[in-house]
Design an enzyme around this catalytic site. Structure first.
Site, PDB file in Angstrom:
ATOM      1  CG  ASP A  37      13.275  18.627  25.191  1.00  9.70           C
ATOM      2  OD1 ASP A  37      14.331  18.845  24.972  1.00  9.70           O
ATOM      3  OD2 ASP A  37      12.677  18.192  24.366  1.00  9.70           O
ATOM      4  CE  LYS A  70      38.024  45.703  29.156  1.00  8.54           C
ATOM      5  NZ  LYS A  70      38.344  46.390  30.511  1.00  8.54           N
ATOM      6  N   GLY A  71      39.787  38.855  27.812  1.00 12.12           N
ATOM      7  CA  GLY A  71      40.853  37.914  28.083  1.00 12.12           C
ATOM      8  C   GLY A  71      41.971  38.366  28.796  1.00 12.12           C
ATOM      9  CB  SER A 116      45.479  34.032  19.568  1.00 11.45           C
ATOM     10  OG  SER A 116      44.552  34.428  18.467  1.00 11.45           O
ATOM     11  CE  LYS A 156      30.706  34.022  31.328  1.00 11.90           C
ATOM     12  NZ  LYS A 156      31.010  34.201  29.994  1.00 11.90           N
ATOM     13  CB  SER A 177      34.712  37.135  33.405  1.00 11.53           C
ATOM     14  OG  SER A 177      34.272  36.632  32.155  1.00 11.53           O
ATOM     15  CG  HIS A 188      29.977  25.983  33.947  1.00 12.31           C
ATOM     16  ND1 HIS A 188      31.109  26.522  33.540  1.00 12.31           N
ATOM     17  CD2 HIS A 188      29.154  26.919  33.005  1.00 12.31           C
ATOM     18  CE1 HIS A 188      31.286  27.264  32.504  1.00 12.31           C
ATOM     19  NE2 HIS A 188      30.191  27.593  32.485  1.00 12.31           N
ATOM     20  CD1 TRP A 244      42.101  29.676  24.329  1.00 11.46           C
ATOM     21  CD2 TRP A 244      42.502  30.662  26.558  1.00 11.46           C
ATOM     22  NE1 TRP A 244      43.518  30.044  24.369  1.00 11.46           N
ATOM     23  CE2 TRP A 244      43.825  30.639  25.445  1.00 11.46           C
ATOM     24  CE3 TRP A 244      42.541  31.100  27.609  1.00 11.46           C
ATOM     25  CZ2 TRP A 244      44.931  31.391  26.023  1.00 11.46           C
ATOM     26  CZ3 TRP A 244      43.720  31.611  28.018  1.00 11.46           C
ATOM     27  CH2 TRP A 244      45.024  31.808  27.215  1.00 11.46           C
ATOM     28  CB  THR A 304      34.532  27.179  29.551  1.00 11.70           C
ATOM     29  OG1 THR A 304      34.011  27.557  30.784  1.00 11.70           O
ATOM     30  CG2 THR A 304      34.006  25.466  29.827  1.00 11.70           C
TER      31      THR A 304
HETATM   32  S1  PPS Z   1      31.624  30.357  30.150  1.00 12.76           S
HETATM   33  O1  PPS Z   1      30.414  31.314  29.757  1.00 12.76           O
HETATM   34  O2  PPS Z   1      31.466  30.318  31.594  1.00 12.76           O
HETATM   35  O3  PPS Z   1      31.753  29.160  29.392  1.00 12.76           O
HETATM   36  O4  PPS Z   1      32.733  31.453  29.796  1.00 12.76           O
HETATM   37  P1  PPS Z   1      34.265  30.791  29.811  1.00 12.76           P
HETATM   38  O5  PPS Z   1      34.694  30.285  28.344  1.00 12.76           O
HETATM   39  O6  PPS Z   1      34.695  29.910  30.896  1.00 12.76           O
HETATM   40  O7  PPS Z   1      35.291  32.123  29.944  1.00 12.76           O
HETATM   41  C1  PPS Z   1      34.982  33.384  29.255  1.00 12.76           C
HETATM   42  C2  PPS Z   1      36.360  34.087  29.701  1.00 12.76           C
HETATM   43  O8  PPS Z   1      37.552  33.594  28.956  1.00 12.76           O
HETATM   44  C3  PPS Z   1      38.037  34.547  28.186  1.00 12.76           C
HETATM   45  N1  PPS Z   1      38.896  34.068  26.752  1.00 12.76           N
HETATM   46  C4  PPS Z   1      39.715  34.063  26.623  1.00 12.76           C
HETATM   47  N2  PPS Z   1      40.968  34.324  27.028  1.00 12.76           N
HETATM   48  C5  PPS Z   1      42.253  34.438  26.678  1.00 12.76           C
HETATM   49  N3  PPS Z   1      42.448  34.004  25.429  1.00 12.76           N
HETATM   50  C6  PPS Z   1      41.445  33.407  24.783  1.00 12.76           C
HETATM   51  N4  PPS Z   1      41.697  32.680  23.491  1.00 12.76           N
HETATM   52  C7  PPS Z   1      40.066  33.252  25.240  1.00 12.76           C
HETATM   53  N5  PPS Z   1      38.827  32.935  24.879  1.00 12.76           N
HETATM   54  C8  PPS Z   1      38.087  33.263  26.032  1.00 12.76           C
HETATM   55  C9  PPS Z   1      37.007  35.247  27.897  1.00 12.76           C
HETATM   56  O9  PPS Z   1      37.213  36.672  27.124  1.00 12.76           O
HETATM   57  C10 PPS Z   1      36.329  35.650  29.189  1.00 12.76           C
HETATM   58  O10 PPS Z   1      37.179  36.377  30.051  1.00 12.76           O
HETATM   59  P2  PPS Z   1      36.815  38.039  30.106  1.00 12.76           P
HETATM   60  O11 PPS Z   1      37.648  38.394  31.376  1.00 12.76           O
HETATM   61  O12 PPS Z   1      35.255  38.313  30.321  1.00 12.76           O
HETATM   62  O13 PPS Z   1      37.445  38.628  28.750  1.00 12.76           O
END
Ligand code: PPS
Length: 318
Positions: A101, A282-283, A247, A63, A158, A128, A68, A66
């Site tokens: 598997d 939400k990001g 984005s 979370k 998250s 991770h 992104w 990754t």
């Molecule tokens: S995972 O399942 O562990 O691989 O998740 P991971 O991708 O590491 O993290 C998910 C969170 O990243 C946010 N996210 C983003 N934030 C900003 N910009 C972009 N483009 C973006 N893409 C993914 C995603 O919303 C998750 O955070 P939260 O706080 O839940 O919104």
């Protein structure tokens, strides 16, 4: 079966066959608790995974951004051109690639794992895992690693939102999750140990240590530093396209399209987990304020101070 670099013609998708018991058991291996889908057999197997010189590892505590980062690197490798993004160059996190598997005799490796072994270069491999669990050759070949760290209050928030509707985790109450995550007993171990391990490696030439919050506040400059780390020389125009295409809103739309339009398990993976768009929510920085109680904030801050005090590493929390 495909055996050469890039040749995936002989592979067929095999559906997940985890049993109910598998799904309900967290695994503990070498002091770390893993989710049910990360099998101990897989963790052992990954150590001998063959690395190519130009592989790119994206390593994170869950979370932390990754997907992104995966999207940014994908678009950088494709010069910002969505049509040229090769979805196969980055598959599921390596530790999840063997899940299909478990309980099955007929093949040692899953579709995803075979794909990961055989896809064309340049591969983006996400994980991770702590450093000692990564393929041995990452250390031997000094493979490029991009590590993304995010402020742990938003990480916990998250992750809780990601898991809360999943029956596999028993609809975990926030209180239970918070305590387990803070003590490091929950999946993938302690956030503090994970982040500090890679923070200590930040001066190594093959390691780029980044913060999610820096990506949010200064995405253009951060994307340029990623390109530089990967020995890429994008034009300003390409960087603009990468920033725009990765984005939150663009990713949401793209993941949703991939999930609904595609028969391809690799593409479906991007959109789907335990509900549409759960990888892109939400990001925001500071969403933890909607979840943490005053007492939890105090307890968290106390532990954070203690664990981070000599590290020189700080985070933006709002
Ligand atoms: S995972 O399942 O562990 O691989 O998740 P991971 O991708 O590491 O993290 C998910 C969170 O990243 C946010 N996210 C983003 N934030 C900003 N910009 C972009 N483009 C973006 N893409 C993914 C995603 O919303 C998750 O955070 P939260 O706080 O839940 O919104």
């Amino acid at each position: 079966m495909a055996t050469t670099d890039g040749d995936i013609s002989g592979l067929e998708f095999e559906p997940e066959v985890l049993t109910k018991d598998d799904l309900q058991s967290l695994n503990t291996y070498d002091g770390i608790t893993f989710p049910p889908a990360v099998r101990v057999e897989a963790l052992k197997e990954i150590r001998s995974f063959q690395i190519r010189q130009d592989d790119v590892f994206i390593v994170t505590y869950p979370k932390s951004g990754t997907h992104w980062m995966n999207e940014i690197v994908n678009f950088l490798l494709a010069d910002g051109d969505a049509e040229r993004v090769n979805r196969r160059s980055s598959i599921v996190h390596i530790e999840f690639a063997l899940i299909h598997d478990v309980g099955k005799e007929r093949s040692k490796y899953s579709y995803m794992y075979k794909l990961l072994k055989n896809i064309e270069s340049r591969r983006i491999i996400t994980s991770h895992l702590r450093y000692r669990f990564l393929p041995k050759q990452v250390d031997e070949k000094k493979t490029k690693i991009i590590y993304v760290a995010r402020n742990p209050k938003d990480v916990f928030t998250s992750w809780f939102h990601f898991l809360k509707n999943d029956p596999r985790y028993g609809h975990l109450p926030w209180e239970t999750y918070f305590n387990g995550a803070l003590s490091g007993e929950y999946m993938f171990g302690s956030w503090f140990d994970h982040v500090l391990e890679f923070w200590k490696m930040r001066e190594e030439e093959n390691v780029l240590f980044l913060k999610y919050e820096d990506l949010k506040s200064n995405v253009r400059e951060t994307v340029a530093s990623i390109a530089n780390h990967l020995n890429l020389t994008p034009t300003d125009d390409v960087i603009d396209r990468v920033v725009q295409s990765t984005s939150l809103d663009e990713m949401k739309k793209r993941y949703k399209r991939m999930e609904t339009d595609s028969q391809d398990p690799v593409k479906i993976h991007y959109g789907k987990s335990y509900g549409i768009n759960s990888y892109v929510r939400k990001g925001k920085i500071g969403d933890w304020k909607n979840l943490f109680t005053v007492a939890q904030t105090e307890e968290f801050d106390r532990v954070f101070q203690e664990k981070m005090k000599d590290s020189g590493l700080s985070f933006v929390f709002q």
